[in-house]
Motif scaffolding. Sequence first.
Motif, PDB file in Angstrom:
ATOM      1  N   PRO A  11     -13.385  -4.487   5.015  1.00 44.01           N
ATOM      2  CA  PRO A  11     -13.546  -3.043   5.256  1.00 44.01           C
ATOM      3  C   PRO A  11     -12.273  -2.374   5.767  1.00 44.01           C
ATOM      4  N   LEU A  12     -11.483  -3.082   6.556  1.00 44.92           N
ATOM      5  CA  LEU A  12     -10.227  -2.507   7.043  1.00 44.92           C
ATOM      6  C   LEU A  12      -9.262  -2.257   5.892  1.00 44.92           C
ATOM      7  N   LEU A  13      -9.219  -3.170   4.930  1.00 43.53           N
ATOM      8  CA  LEU A  13      -8.373  -2.986   3.761  1.00 43.53           C
ATOM      9  C   LEU A  13      -8.844  -1.786   2.943  1.00 43.53           C
ATOM     10  N   LEU A  14     -10.148  -1.652   2.764  1.00 46.15           N
ATOM     11  CA  LEU A  14     -10.686  -0.500   2.040  1.00 46.15           C
ATOM     12  C   LEU A  14     -10.336   0.811   2.732  1.00 46.15           C
ATOM     13  N   GLU A  15     -10.383   0.812   4.054  1.00 44.72           N
ATOM     14  CA  GLU A  15     -10.033   2.016   4.806  1.00 44.72           C
ATOM     15  C   GLU A  15      -8.558   2.344   4.643  1.00 44.72           C
ATOM     16  N   ARG A  16      -7.711   1.344   4.647  1.00 44.56           N
ATOM     17  CA  ARG A  16      -6.281   1.577   4.446  1.00 44.56           C
ATOM     18  C   ARG A  16      -6.022   2.165   3.054  1.00 44.56           C
ATOM     19  N   ILE A  17      -6.706   1.651   2.054  1.00 44.81           N
ATOM     20  CA  ILE A  17      -6.579   2.174   0.693  1.00 44.81           C
ATOM     21  C   ILE A  17      -7.066   3.618   0.643  1.00 44.81           C
ATOM     22  N   ARG A  18      -8.182   3.890   1.303  1.00 49.22           N
ATOM     23  CA  ARG A  18      -8.734   5.241   1.321  1.00 49.22           C
ATOM     24  C   ARG A  18      -7.762   6.227   1.974  1.00 49.22           C
ATOM     25  N   ARG A  19      -7.129   5.800   3.078  1.00 46.94           N
ATOM     26  CA  ARG A  19      -6.179   6.683   3.761  1.00 46.94           C
ATOM     27  C   ARG A  19      -4.978   7.006   2.875  1.00 46.94           C
ATOM     28  N   GLY A  25      -3.359  12.301  -2.332  1.00 50.64           N
ATOM     29  CA  GLY A  25      -4.159  13.143  -3.212  1.00 50.64           C
ATOM     30  C   GLY A  25      -4.540  12.429  -4.497  1.00 50.64           C
ATOM     31  N   TRP A  26      -4.621  11.105  -4.430  1.00 48.63           N
ATOM     32  CA  TRP A  26      -4.945  10.290  -5.599  1.00 48.63           C
ATOM     33  C   TRP A  26      -6.402   9.866  -5.558  1.00 48.63           C
ATOM     34  N   THR A  27      -6.921   9.508  -6.718  1.00 47.91           N
ATOM     35  CA  THR A  27      -8.257   8.916  -6.759  1.00 47.91           C
ATOM     36  C   THR A  27      -8.165   7.497  -6.204  1.00 47.91           C
ATOM     37  N   PRO A  28      -9.278   6.947  -5.756  1.00 48.57           N
ATOM     38  CA  PRO A  28      -9.249   5.552  -5.296  1.00 48.57           C
ATOM     39  C   PRO A  28      -8.743   4.597  -6.387  1.00 48.57           C
ATOM     40  N   GLU A  29      -9.114   4.878  -7.632  1.00 43.45           N
ATOM     41  CA  GLU A  29      -8.692   4.016  -8.733  1.00 43.45           C
ATOM     42  C   GLU A  29      -7.183   4.089  -8.939  1.00 43.45           C
ATOM     43  N   ASP A  30      -6.630   5.318  -8.949  1.00 46.11           N
ATOM     44  CA  ASP A  30      -5.185   5.488  -9.107  1.00 46.11           C
ATOM     45  C   ASP A  30      -4.432   4.847  -7.943  1.00 46.11           C
ATOM     46  N   THR A  31      -5.002   4.959  -6.763  1.00 40.63           N
ATOM     47  CA  THR A  31      -4.378   4.366  -5.584  1.00 40.63           C
ATOM     48  C   THR A  31      -4.315   2.855  -5.711  1.00 40.63           C
ATOM     49  N   CYS A  32      -5.403   2.240  -6.130  1.00 40.48           N
ATOM     50  CA  CYS A  32      -5.423   0.783  -6.289  1.00 40.48           C
ATOM     51  C   CYS A  32      -4.416   0.325  -7.337  1.00 40.48           C
ATOM     52  N   VAL A  33      -4.308   1.049  -8.426  1.00 39.79           N
ATOM     53  CA  VAL A  33      -3.341   0.691  -9.463  1.00 39.79           C
ATOM     54  C   VAL A  33      -1.919   0.808  -8.917  1.00 39.79           C
ATOM     55  N   ALA A  34      -1.630   1.897  -8.205  1.00 39.76           N
ATOM     56  CA  ALA A  34      -0.286   2.086  -7.656  1.00 39.76           C
ATOM     57  C   ALA A  34       0.051   0.987  -6.649  1.00 39.76           C
ATOM     58  N   LEU A  35      -0.901   0.652  -5.799  1.00 35.36           N
ATOM     59  CA  LEU A  35      -0.656  -0.397  -4.812  1.00 35.36           C
ATOM     60  C   LEU A  35      -0.510  -1.761  -5.469  1.00 35.36           C
ATOM     61  N   LEU A  36      -1.268  -2.007  -6.505  1.00 38.02           N
ATOM     62  CA  LEU A  36      -1.145  -3.261  -7.241  1.00 38.02           C
ATOM     63  C   LEU A  36       0.229  -3.362  -7.901  1.00 38.02           C
ATOM     64  N   GLU A  37       0.682  -2.266  -8.504  1.00 31.63           N
ATOM     65  CA  GLU A  37       2.008  -2.254  -9.126  1.00 31.63           C
ATOM     66  C   GLU A  37       3.099  -2.500  -8.088  1.00 31.63           C
ATOM     67  N   GLN A  38       2.998  -1.831  -6.943  1.00 29.64           N
ATOM     68  CA  GLN A  38       4.003  -2.010  -5.899  1.00 29.64           C
ATOM     69  C   GLN A  38       3.995  -3.432  -5.363  1.00 29.64           C
ATOM     70  N   GLY A  39       2.803  -3.997  -5.189  1.00 32.98           N
ATOM     71  CA  GLY A  39       2.696  -5.373  -4.714  1.00 32.98           C
ATOM     72  C   GLY A  39       3.272  -6.360  -5.715  1.00 32.98           C
ATOM     73  N   LEU A  40       3.010  -6.119  -6.995  1.00 28.88           N
ATOM     74  CA  LEU A  40       3.581  -6.982  -8.030  1.00 28.88           C
ATOM     75  C   LEU A  40       5.096  -6.889  -8.036  1.00 28.88           C
ATOM     76  N   PHE A  41       5.614  -5.683  -7.895  1.00 35.54           N
ATOM     77  CA  PHE A  41       7.056  -5.496  -7.881  1.00 35.54           C
ATOM     78  C   PHE A  41       7.675  -6.260  -6.714  1.00 35.54           C
ATOM     79  N   ALA A  42       7.075  -6.137  -5.539  1.00 35.16           N
ATOM     80  CA  ALA A  42       7.604  -6.835  -4.363  1.00 35.16           C
ATOM     81  C   ALA A  42       7.559  -8.343  -4.566  1.00 35.16           C
ATOM     82  N   SER A  43       6.486  -8.843  -5.145  1.00 29.95           N
ATOM     83  CA  SER A  43       6.360 -10.275  -5.386  1.00 29.95           C
ATOM     84  C   SER A  43       7.351 -10.742  -6.437  1.00 29.95           C
ATOM     85  N   GLU A  44       7.555  -9.924  -7.474  1.00 30.54           N
ATOM     86  CA  GLU A  44       8.505 -10.287  -8.524  1.00 30.54           C
ATOM     87  C   GLU A  44       9.927 -10.346  -7.972  1.00 30.54           C
TER      88      GLU A  44
END
Length: 75
Positions: A11-19, A25-44
């Motif tokens: 739930p804390l992770l979901l709240e962080r995503i929501r914030r 001003g993004w949808t939850p779906e757009d936010t998750c995609v953006a965060l996934l892309e950023q996380g992949l970039f950092a890992s790469e």
Amino acid sequence: MADLLLREVDPLLLERIRRIAVARGWTPEDTCVALLEQGLFASELEVRSGFHDPEVDALADAIAALQALPDAQGL
């Protein structure tokens, strides 16, 4: 793109995503995609060690451009 279903997310992770979604001003779906892309970039970056891949470079440029945008404060 296929639908992505996340189960038993902390739930804390979901709240962080929501914030982030609200702040940007993004949808939850757009936010998750953006965060996934950023996380992949950092890992790469961690495993890349000299690997030259045009797609990784393009993603890096896109993320840098997104990070350069001003925060959506006051919305």
